[in-house]
Structure formats: C-alpha cells, structure tokens
Design a protein around this motif. Structure first.
Motif, PDB file in Angstrom:
ATOM      1  N   SER A 128       0.865  -1.225  -0.131  1.00 16.85           N
ATOM      2  CA  SER A 128      -0.218   0.092   0.022  1.00 16.85           C
ATOM      3  C   SER A 128       0.806   1.148  -0.086  1.00 16.85           C
ATOM      4  O   SER A 128       0.631   2.187  -0.868  1.00 16.85           O
ATOM      5  CB  SER A 128      -1.113  -0.068   1.341  1.00 16.85           C
ATOM      6  N   TRP A 129       1.806   1.504   0.840  1.00 14.25           N
ATOM      7  CA  TRP A 129       2.747   2.503   1.074  1.00 14.25           C
ATOM      8  C   TRP A 129       3.438   2.866  -0.065  1.00 14.25           C
ATOM      9  O   TRP A 129       3.820   3.879  -0.459  1.00 14.25           O
ATOM     10  CB  TRP A 129       3.455   2.654   2.124  1.00 14.25           C
ATOM     11  N   THR A 130       3.898   1.708  -1.099  1.00 16.55           N
ATOM     12  CA  THR A 130       4.747   1.956  -1.878  1.00 16.55           C
ATOM     13  C   THR A 130       4.078   2.612  -3.316  1.00 16.55           C
ATOM     14  O   THR A 130       4.666   2.739  -4.299  1.00 16.55           O
ATOM     15  CB  THR A 130       5.368   0.841  -2.270  1.00 16.55           C
ATOM     16  N   ASN A 131       2.663   2.525  -3.191  1.00 16.46           N
ATOM     17  CA  ASN A 131       1.985   3.150  -4.112  1.00 16.46           C
ATOM     18  C   ASN A 131       1.884   4.736  -4.164  1.00 16.46           C
ATOM     19  O   ASN A 131       1.573   5.434  -5.204  1.00 16.46           O
ATOM     20  CB  ASN A 131       0.470   2.822  -4.239  1.00 16.46           C
ATOM     21  N   VAL A 132       2.438   5.149  -2.999  1.00 18.69           N
ATOM     22  CA  VAL A 132       2.505   6.664  -2.809  1.00 18.69           C
ATOM     23  C   VAL A 132       3.670   7.114  -3.655  1.00 18.69           C
ATOM     24  O   VAL A 132       4.827   6.544  -3.619  1.00 18.69           O
ATOM     25  CB  VAL A 132       2.849   7.046  -1.275  1.00 18.69           C
ATOM     26  N   PRO A 133       3.378   8.381  -4.423  1.00 14.93           N
ATOM     27  CA  PRO A 133       4.506   8.934  -5.036  1.00 14.93           C
ATOM     28  C   PRO A 133       5.857   9.265  -4.038  1.00 14.93           C
ATOM     29  O   PRO A 133       5.704   9.872  -2.939  1.00 14.93           O
ATOM     30  CB  PRO A 133       4.168  10.004  -5.683  1.00 14.93           C
ATOM     31  N   GLY A 134       7.021   8.782  -4.680  1.00 12.71           N
ATOM     32  CA  GLY A 134       8.143   8.939  -3.773  1.00 12.71           C
ATOM     33  C   GLY A 134       8.540   7.701  -2.970  1.00 12.71           C
ATOM     34  O   GLY A 134       9.573   7.977  -2.193  1.00 12.71           O
ATOM     35  N   VAL A 135       7.623   7.000  -2.736  1.00  9.06           N
ATOM     36  CA  VAL A 135       8.151   5.874  -1.801  1.00  9.06           C
ATOM     37  C   VAL A 135       7.974   4.572  -2.684  1.00  9.06           C
ATOM     38  O   VAL A 135       7.027   4.376  -3.257  1.00  9.06           O
ATOM     39  CB  VAL A 135       6.963   5.587  -0.583  1.00  9.06           C
ATOM     40  N   ALA A 136       9.197   4.029  -2.634  1.00  2.00           N
ATOM     41  CA  ALA A 136       9.402   2.610  -3.592  1.00  2.00           C
ATOM     42  C   ALA A 136       9.783   1.396  -2.778  1.00  2.00           C
ATOM     43  O   ALA A 136       9.874   0.318  -3.201  1.00  2.00           O
ATOM     44  CB  ALA A 136      10.393   3.206  -4.464  1.00  2.00           C
ATOM     45  N   SER A 137      10.025   1.635  -1.485  1.00  2.00           N
ATOM     46  CA  SER A 137      10.535   0.473  -0.736  1.00  2.00           C
ATOM     47  C   SER A 137      10.348   0.432   0.927  1.00  2.00           C
ATOM     48  O   SER A 137      10.140   1.725   1.162  1.00  2.00           O
ATOM     49  CB  SER A 137      11.949   0.321  -0.993  1.00  2.00           C
ATOM     50  N   LEU A 138      10.895  -0.550   1.288  1.00  2.00           N
ATOM     51  CA  LEU A 138      10.995  -0.554   2.885  1.00  2.00           C
ATOM     52  C   LEU A 138      12.368  -0.950   3.269  1.00  2.00           C
ATOM     53  O   LEU A 138      13.069  -1.695   2.418  1.00  2.00           O
ATOM     54  CB  LEU A 138       9.901  -1.525   3.557  1.00  2.00           C
ATOM     55  N   VAL A 139      12.550  -0.387   4.518  1.00  2.00           N
ATOM     56  CA  VAL A 139      14.206  -0.522   4.635  1.00  2.00           C
ATOM     57  C   VAL A 139      13.947  -1.495   6.132  1.00  2.00           C
ATOM     58  O   VAL A 139      13.362  -1.290   6.882  1.00  2.00           O
ATOM     59  CB  VAL A 139      14.721   0.788   5.176  1.00  2.00           C
ATOM     60  N   ILE A 140      14.852  -2.641   5.914  1.00  2.00           N
ATOM     61  CA  ILE A 140      14.673  -3.691   6.777  1.00  2.00           C
ATOM     62  C   ILE A 140      16.209  -3.449   7.697  1.00  2.00           C
ATOM     63  O   ILE A 140      16.936  -3.695   7.331  1.00  2.00           O
ATOM     64  CB  ILE A 140      14.460  -4.980   6.302  1.00  2.00           C
ATOM     65  N   ARG A 141      15.659  -3.428   9.213  1.00  2.00           N
ATOM     66  CA  ARG A 141      17.181  -3.662   9.728  1.00  2.00           C
ATOM     67  C   ARG A 141      16.781  -4.593  11.109  1.00  2.00           C
ATOM     68  O   ARG A 141      15.644  -4.973  11.571  1.00  2.00           O
ATOM     69  CB  ARG A 141      17.424  -2.470  10.277  1.00  2.00           C
ATOM     70  N   ARG A 142      17.794  -5.098  11.855  1.00  2.00           N
ATOM     71  CA  ARG A 142      17.694  -5.684  13.166  1.00  2.00           C
ATOM     72  C   ARG A 142      17.316  -4.789  14.201  1.00  2.00           C
ATOM     73  O   ARG A 142      17.662  -3.492  14.127  1.00  2.00           O
ATOM     74  CB  ARG A 142      18.968  -6.536  13.323  1.00  2.00           C
ATOM     75  N   LEU A 143      16.588  -5.178  15.264  1.00  2.00           N
ATOM     76  CA  LEU A 143      16.122  -4.425  16.477  1.00  2.00           C
ATOM     77  C   LEU A 143      17.527  -3.882  17.119  1.00  2.00           C
ATOM     78  O   LEU A 143      18.529  -4.505  17.030  1.00  2.00           O
ATOM     79  CB  LEU A 143      15.332  -4.916  17.169  1.00  2.00           C
ATOM     80  N   GLY A 144      17.539  -2.557  17.372  1.00  2.70           N
ATOM     81  CA  GLY A 144      18.978  -1.988  17.923  1.00  2.70           C
ATOM     82  C   GLY A 144      20.022  -1.729  17.036  1.00  2.70           C
ATOM     83  O   GLY A 144      20.979  -1.204  17.348  1.00  2.70           O
ATOM     84  N   GLN A 145      19.765  -2.240  15.719  1.00  3.29           N
ATOM     85  CA  GLN A 145      20.854  -1.950  14.683  1.00  3.29           C
ATOM     86  C   GLN A 145      20.978  -0.399  14.478  1.00  3.29           C
ATOM     87  O   GLN A 145      19.873  -0.136  13.670  1.00  3.29           O
ATOM     88  CB  GLN A 145      20.675  -2.830  13.588  1.00  3.29           C
ATOM     89  N   LYS A 146      22.180   0.155  14.466  1.00  2.00           N
ATOM     90  CA  LYS A 146      22.255   1.449  14.147  1.00  2.00           C
ATOM     91  C   LYS A 146      22.754   1.622  12.843  1.00  2.00           C
ATOM     92  O   LYS A 146      23.225   0.856  12.224  1.00  2.00           O
ATOM     93  CB  LYS A 146      23.237   2.117  15.198  1.00  2.00           C
TER      94      LYS A 146
END
Length: 84
Positions: free
Chosen positions: A14-32
C-alpha cells in the motif's frame, strides 16, 4: 516502525503506491545506521535505477535531453537520445 511481518507486507503493497515511496528498509532491532556500511536491507516493490538526466545535445535553438547512467567504472554513459 513495526516488528510484525503482516503489517510490513501490507506497507509494501500500500505505501509503495504513494509517489516518492518505492521500498521498505529492514534492519535488526537496535541496529544503528553506520555510514558506508551495508547492514540494512531495502525491499523494493518495483525495480528502479539511478539515472543521469539533463545533459544537452543538439543546438542552442533546439536542445535535446540525454538520459544516461554511470557504468561500473564510474564513467557517465548515454542510454537514450531523442530521435531527430
């Protein structure tokens, strides 16, 4: 931010249909974030690429845009030019 996989999957559709949003960023909890280090993962809904846009070709009275991108050696290369 979420730790729920179902919510993340819904965001990807749903969110990647918004102009300017093409992806999600995945990281581990607490990962800086660490500049220059590839520790986070980007999940894209569609494939995109970086491009160089705005180089001029033609005459001053009839300028034409050229589309390009950098090759693996970091040199700019033309990909598409308008037909005359």
């Amino acid at each position: 931010m979420t730790t729920d996989l179902t919510i993340a999957q819904e965001w990807l559709t749903s969110w990647t249909n918004v102009p300017g949003v093409a992806s999600l960023v995945i990281r581990r909890l607490g990962q800086k974030y660490r500049p220059g280090v590839r520790g986070w993962r980007k999940i894209r809904r569609r494939e995109t690429t970086e491009a160089i846009n705005g180089g001029l070709s033609g005459t001053l009275h009839r300028p034409q845009l050229v589309l390009g991108r950098y090759d693996t050696g970091g040199r700019p290369r033309a990909l598409a030019r308008p037909r005359h």
